[in-house]
Design an enzyme around this catalytic site. Sequence first.
Site, PDB file in Angstrom:
ATOM      1  CE  LYS A   1      -3.397   2.159   3.021  1.00 15.80           C
ATOM      2  NZ  LYS A   1      -4.264   1.973   4.183  1.00 15.80           N
TER       3      LYS A   1
ATOM      4  CD  GLU B   1       9.406  -6.136   7.015  1.00 12.87           C
ATOM      5  OE1 GLU B   1       9.209  -4.999   6.510  1.00 12.87           O
ATOM      6  OE2 GLU B   1       9.218  -6.378   8.218  1.00 12.87           O
TER       7      GLU B   1
ATOM      8  N   GLY C   1      -4.783  -1.949   5.440  1.00 12.48           N
ATOM      9  CA  GLY C   1      -3.995  -3.086   4.949  1.00 12.48           C
ATOM     10  C   GLY C   1      -4.627  -4.433   5.268  1.00 12.48           C
ATOM     11  NE  ARG C   2      -6.189  -3.947  11.491  1.00 14.51           N
ATOM     12  CZ  ARG C   2      -5.569  -2.784  11.565  1.00 14.51           C
ATOM     13  NH1 ARG C   2      -4.473  -2.581  10.864  1.00 14.51           N
ATOM     14  NH2 ARG C   2      -6.020  -1.812  12.340  1.00 14.51           N
TER      15      ARG C   2
ATOM     16  CD  GLU D   1      -1.887  -4.727  11.979  1.00 13.44           C
ATOM     17  OE1 GLU D   1      -1.255  -5.787  11.800  1.00 13.44           O
ATOM     18  OE2 GLU D   1      -2.025  -3.881  11.103  1.00 13.44           O
TER      19      GLU D   1
ATOM     20  CG  HIS E   1      -5.216 -36.021  17.416  1.00 15.96           C
ATOM     21  ND1 HIS E   1      -5.319 -37.348  17.787  1.00 15.96           N
ATOM     22  CD2 HIS E   1      -6.262 -35.772  16.608  1.00 15.96           C
ATOM     23  CE1 HIS E   1      -6.374 -37.877  17.186  1.00 15.96           C
ATOM     24  NE2 HIS E   1      -6.978 -36.938  16.468  1.00 15.96           N
TER      25      HIS E   1
ATOM     26  CE  LYS F   1       4.677  -1.105   8.031  1.00 15.91           C
ATOM     27  NZ  LYS F   1       3.874  -0.668   6.900  1.00 15.91           N
TER      28      LYS F   1
END
Length: 543
Positions: free
Chosen positions: A207, A213, A267-268, A353, A384, A512
């Site tokens: 965005k 990264e 973003g999310r 977030e 399990h 960041k």
Amino acid sequence: MKNINPTSTEAWKELEKHFKKIRNEHMRDMFSDDENRAEKFSILWEDFYVDYSKNRITEDTRSLLLQLAEECQLEEAINDYFSGEAINRTENRPVLHTALRAAKDAEIKVRGENVLPEVEEVKTKIKDFSFEVISGARKGYTGKAFTDVVNIGIGGSDLGPVMVTESLKFYKNHLNMHFISNVDGDHVHETIKDLNPETTLFLIVSKTFTTMETLSNATTVREWFLRSVPEKEVSKHFVAVSTNLEKVESFGIDRNNIFPMWDWVGGRFSLWSAVGLSISLAIGYDNFAALLDGARKMDEHFKNTSFKENLPVQLALLSIWYNNFFKAESEAVIPYSQYLNRFPSYLQQAIMESNGKSVDRNGERVDYETGTIIWGEPGTNSQHAFFQLIHQGTKLIPADFIGFKRSLFGDKDHQDKLMANFFAQTEALLNGKNEDEVEEELKSKGFRREEVDRLKAFKVFEGNKPTTTILIEKLTPESMGKLIALYEHKIFVQGIIWNIFSYDQWGVELGKQLASKILAEFGEKEVSDHDSSTGTLLKYYLK
Ligand code: G6Q
């Protein structure tokens, strides 16, 4: 959107009293006292049947929680949310992922302008591009059709697309999808090592186009590409999704290859935008459109249904009940579908977030609990593994069980076994097993008296562990869209009631910035001022 401290409402005070009254009641008794309980506490909506009767609530609890929603002016807040008010006040932006799936002819204004025409334009671009890549009409620099697509992005520019492509794998075409997110060089090198630059398409999704990264991974991939391909061919293999058109161009991506997005999409919550290009490429645009349709249907349900029958509202209120009154710290999400194996981690970002905040909308420190910890894994595998703690641990962990009535390959034997476990677990979590039942069971297995006495305490299950069952007809793009939107709106409702801002993420922004100082020290091979722990670790690392 008013700033109302939930604890100052009448409903909250009543809920506190009510909680004291019912905190020790066992759901087993609630069921035996009321044969209509399941019917009273369930909602059938389209292909979703949501049974929340296995929760530690009574009709009074529900009424008080609904009153809480009203006193916190949820209805007004929903109107502000959908109509494009700048409800993300700390960033001064509207929150309009719902506009991305709104009906074509809707009118949603941001700063005075209807955004729908622009949204439609980008959708057409996604559609045409997807068709060209999938059909092989769009080709790589040597004239071969694309076989592989690599999405480079992180956080919201990765988790949604990965989760959806994984969840809807059944609907996938021939394109091989890859996702590179971590700045860990091993992630990018491991992913590209077997790729052929001639037939690989790269989507750089960011965005802001400033994320370390993503830019590092994109640069590494571009260098790898240019090792065997002339620079003029970059435009055939690299496209970008971003709001930052200038930065994308200066990275060397052709303007025609940019899919725009907007600052009013968080973003999310961006998988519905061009950030979902990888989804459209993986399953085709029609399926992507069906995903959006599903979400739109949930939006309409949320906007137009009374709170009592409203799925996101009810799920949010239950979560508040456990978080703020029972003081449950976490919630589990257990999908009984292997396809949904990334759904819990996707929700971790969306929920934690958004609602991991400790300052209210007045800027004051809250004195009540907010965001819950979310975790989970698909069933039956998780049975399990960590189910032991849910059944017999000391913590109260409300859990959502998500299942589908029909499997995709139609293997009845497996489906029956899967779903038998699905129902059996929630039933066992509700009922538990008391001492008498344990004794009975041990005796019937031939255990001697002393053995029975020695073992019985360990084999008792208290039960009374809350679960909500979300039973969906079938896993399809549309039902997946509905499911994701259900949780998106649950997040919204909780944020409104907790009086926090759900749509900023200063904690992520901090992350960041943090690494850059240390990265500079690595370059100079000199450790500057740090606490003694960090300083010693850095010296050890640099040795
Ligand atoms: C999401 C967060 C965060 C963000 C990533 C990637 O809501 O803000 O996860 O999506 O940090 O950001 P860019 O898309 O700007 O690279």
